[in-house]
Design a protein around this motif. Structure first.
Motif, PDB file in Angstrom:
ATOM      1  N   LEU A 114       0.864  -1.179   0.000  1.00 56.34           N
ATOM      2  CA  LEU A 114       0.000   0.000   0.000  1.00 56.34           C
ATOM      3  C   LEU A 114       0.898   1.226   0.000  1.00 56.34           C
ATOM      4  O   LEU A 114       1.764   1.369   0.869  1.00 56.34           O
ATOM      5  CB  LEU A 114      -0.885   0.019   1.243  1.00 56.34           C
ATOM      6  CG  LEU A 114      -1.821  -1.165   1.423  1.00 56.34           C
ATOM      7  CD1 LEU A 114      -2.450  -1.132   2.810  1.00 56.34           C
ATOM      8  CD2 LEU A 114      -2.881  -1.162   0.361  1.00 56.34           C
ATOM      9  N   ILE A 115       0.698   2.095  -0.973  1.00 54.14           N
ATOM     10  CA  ILE A 115       1.516   3.299  -1.097  1.00 54.14           C
ATOM     11  C   ILE A 115       0.642   4.506  -0.789  1.00 54.14           C
ATOM     12  O   ILE A 115      -0.404   4.704  -1.405  1.00 54.14           O
ATOM     13  CB  ILE A 115       2.105   3.439  -2.522  1.00 54.14           C
ATOM     14  CG1 ILE A 115       2.872   2.170  -2.919  1.00 54.14           C
ATOM     15  CG2 ILE A 115       2.960   4.697  -2.641  1.00 54.14           C
ATOM     16  CD1 ILE A 115       4.092   1.874  -2.072  1.00 54.14           C
ATOM     17  N   LEU A 124       4.802   6.798   2.154  1.00 58.72           N
ATOM     18  CA  LEU A 124       4.707   5.708   3.105  1.00 58.72           C
ATOM     19  C   LEU A 124       4.297   4.446   2.362  1.00 58.72           C
ATOM     20  O   LEU A 124       3.388   4.475   1.540  1.00 58.72           O
ATOM     21  CB  LEU A 124       3.651   6.050   4.174  1.00 58.72           C
ATOM     22  CG  LEU A 124       3.253   4.933   5.137  1.00 58.72           C
ATOM     23  CD1 LEU A 124       4.438   4.526   6.010  1.00 58.72           C
ATOM     24  CD2 LEU A 124       2.081   5.371   5.986  1.00 58.72           C
ATOM     25  N   GLY A 125       4.964   3.355   2.639  1.00 59.78           N
ATOM     26  CA  GLY A 125       4.595   2.073   2.041  1.00 59.78           C
ATOM     27  C   GLY A 125       4.408   1.028   3.131  1.00 59.78           C
ATOM     28  O   GLY A 125       5.234   0.907   4.028  1.00 59.78           O
ATOM     29  N   LEU A 126       3.292   0.305   3.077  1.00 64.19           N
ATOM     30  CA  LEU A 126       3.000  -0.759   4.042  1.00 64.19           C
ATOM     31  C   LEU A 126       2.770  -2.065   3.303  1.00 64.19           C
ATOM     32  O   LEU A 126       2.069  -2.091   2.284  1.00 64.19           O
ATOM     33  CB  LEU A 126       1.743  -0.429   4.862  1.00 64.19           C
ATOM     34  CG  LEU A 126       1.747   0.845   5.696  1.00 64.19           C
ATOM     35  CD1 LEU A 126       0.388   1.026   6.371  1.00 64.19           C
ATOM     36  CD2 LEU A 126       2.849   0.815   6.731  1.00 64.19           C
ATOM     37  N   ASN A 127       3.323  -3.152   3.840  1.00 65.97           N
ATOM     38  CA  ASN A 127       3.072  -4.473   3.272  1.00 65.97           C
ATOM     39  C   ASN A 127       1.743  -4.995   3.780  1.00 65.97           C
ATOM     40  O   ASN A 127       1.374  -4.766   4.935  1.00 65.97           O
ATOM     41  CB  ASN A 127       4.182  -5.449   3.664  1.00 65.97           C
ATOM     42  CG  ASN A 127       5.492  -5.123   2.991  1.00 65.97           C
ATOM     43  OD1 ASN A 127       5.515  -4.692   1.845  1.00 65.97           O
ATOM     44  ND2 ASN A 127       6.584  -5.314   3.695  1.00 65.97           N
ATOM     45  N   SER A 158      -4.416   7.094  10.171  1.00 63.19           N
ATOM     46  CA  SER A 158      -4.976   8.219   9.397  1.00 63.19           C
ATOM     47  C   SER A 158      -4.695   8.057   7.910  1.00 63.19           C
ATOM     48  O   SER A 158      -5.548   8.375   7.079  1.00 63.19           O
ATOM     49  CB  SER A 158      -4.450   9.558   9.914  1.00 63.19           C
ATOM     50  OG  SER A 158      -3.054   9.637   9.748  1.00 63.19           O
ATOM     51  N   GLU A 159      -3.528   7.562   7.557  1.00 66.31           N
ATOM     52  CA  GLU A 159      -3.217   7.326   6.143  1.00 66.31           C
ATOM     53  C   GLU A 159      -4.085   6.204   5.580  1.00 66.31           C
ATOM     54  O   GLU A 159      -4.592   6.291   4.462  1.00 66.31           O
ATOM     55  CB  GLU A 159      -1.731   6.978   5.952  1.00 66.31           C
ATOM     56  CG  GLU A 159      -0.798   8.141   6.142  1.00 66.31           C
ATOM     57  CD  GLU A 159      -0.319   8.292   7.593  1.00 66.31           C
ATOM     58  OE1 GLU A 159      -0.889   7.640   8.488  1.00 66.31           O
ATOM     59  OE2 GLU A 159       0.610   9.070   7.820  1.00 66.31           O
ATOM     60  N   LEU A 167      -2.016   0.721  -4.856  1.00 67.29           N
ATOM     61  CA  LEU A 167      -1.595  -0.637  -4.589  1.00 67.29           C
ATOM     62  C   LEU A 167      -0.545  -1.105  -5.580  1.00 67.29           C
ATOM     63  O   LEU A 167      -0.647  -0.816  -6.778  1.00 67.29           O
ATOM     64  CB  LEU A 167      -2.783  -1.607  -4.696  1.00 67.29           C
ATOM     65  CG  LEU A 167      -3.964  -1.379  -3.782  1.00 67.29           C
ATOM     66  CD1 LEU A 167      -5.044  -2.405  -4.086  1.00 67.29           C
ATOM     67  CD2 LEU A 167      -3.559  -1.472  -2.338  1.00 67.29           C
ATOM     68  N   LEU A 168       0.397  -1.855  -5.087  1.00 68.96           N
ATOM     69  CA  LEU A 168       1.342  -2.600  -5.925  1.00 68.96           C
ATOM     70  C   LEU A 168       1.219  -4.064  -5.525  1.00 68.96           C
ATOM     71  O   LEU A 168       1.179  -4.376  -4.332  1.00 68.96           O
ATOM     72  CB  LEU A 168       2.775  -2.128  -5.699  1.00 68.96           C
ATOM     73  CG  LEU A 168       3.088  -0.675  -5.989  1.00 68.96           C
ATOM     74  CD1 LEU A 168       4.524  -0.358  -5.565  1.00 68.96           C
ATOM     75  CD2 LEU A 168       2.893  -0.387  -7.468  1.00 68.96           C
TER      76      LEU A 168
END
Length: 172
Positions: A114-115, A124-127, A158-159, A167-168
């Motif tokens: 998630l970008i 910010l990037g989350l797996n 919040s993000e 999405l990637l």
């Protein structure tokens, strides 16, 4: 004693065309992180054998609520998310632009990134791991349920709740 129990179980299985299955001990909610403490070994008719879940189940999430004494089916379980996210996970719904949902090709178990573009040039990037396929919304957006690391989800709530996410898909 254990040998006798195994012999009796095998005899019953061969006699009535039953197969061993994993049955939940108590009602489980959707997106519950499974462990061996949640299930017990039982038997069910052999005609449905192909649909029953198999071991190991540790680190997998339920994809729907499952009732006590219900046999686990493969379609009830996610892939093992703990290998990718660790043991402290949370499932949340996210809304993304329709085009950002990879044209509806996401499936349960897909690993994603998630970008979130930041306001001050930070990104910010989350797996995450997709829990449910994409559902199209009337406003041109798409929603899906995603498993994330609990600490990251709490720190960046919040993000996650914002409408600015892309999405990637990761290589699984």
């Amino acid at each position: 004693m254990i040998t006798a129990l195994v012999v009796v179980l095998l005899w019953k299985l061969s006699e009535s065309r039953q197969v061993p299955v994993l049955v939940v001990k108590r009602n489980l909610p959707a997106y519950h992180l499974l462990s061996m403490d949640d299930v017990v070994l039982s038997t069910r008719p052999a005609e449905e054998e192909a649909h029953y879940a198999a071991l190991p189940i540790d680190g997998r999430l339920t994809l729907k609520p499952i009732q006590r004494d219900e046999a686990l089916a493969t379609s009830d379980l996610s892939p093992k998310v703990t290998d990718f996210l660790g043991h402290a996970v949370v499932v949340t719904g996210i809304s993304v632009p329709g085009a950002g949902a990879l044209a509806g090709t996401l499936r349960s178990g897909d690993r994603i990134r998630l970008i979130f573009p930041g306001r001050s040039r930070k990104v910010l990037g989350l797996n995450g791991v997709v829990m449910s396929p994409v559902t199209k919304e009337s406003n041109g957006r798409a929603s899906l349920a995603v498993a994330l690391r609990l600490k990251e989800a709490e720190a960046h709530a919040s993000e996650i709740l914002s409408d600015r996410v892309f999405l990637l898909r990761s290589a699984n």
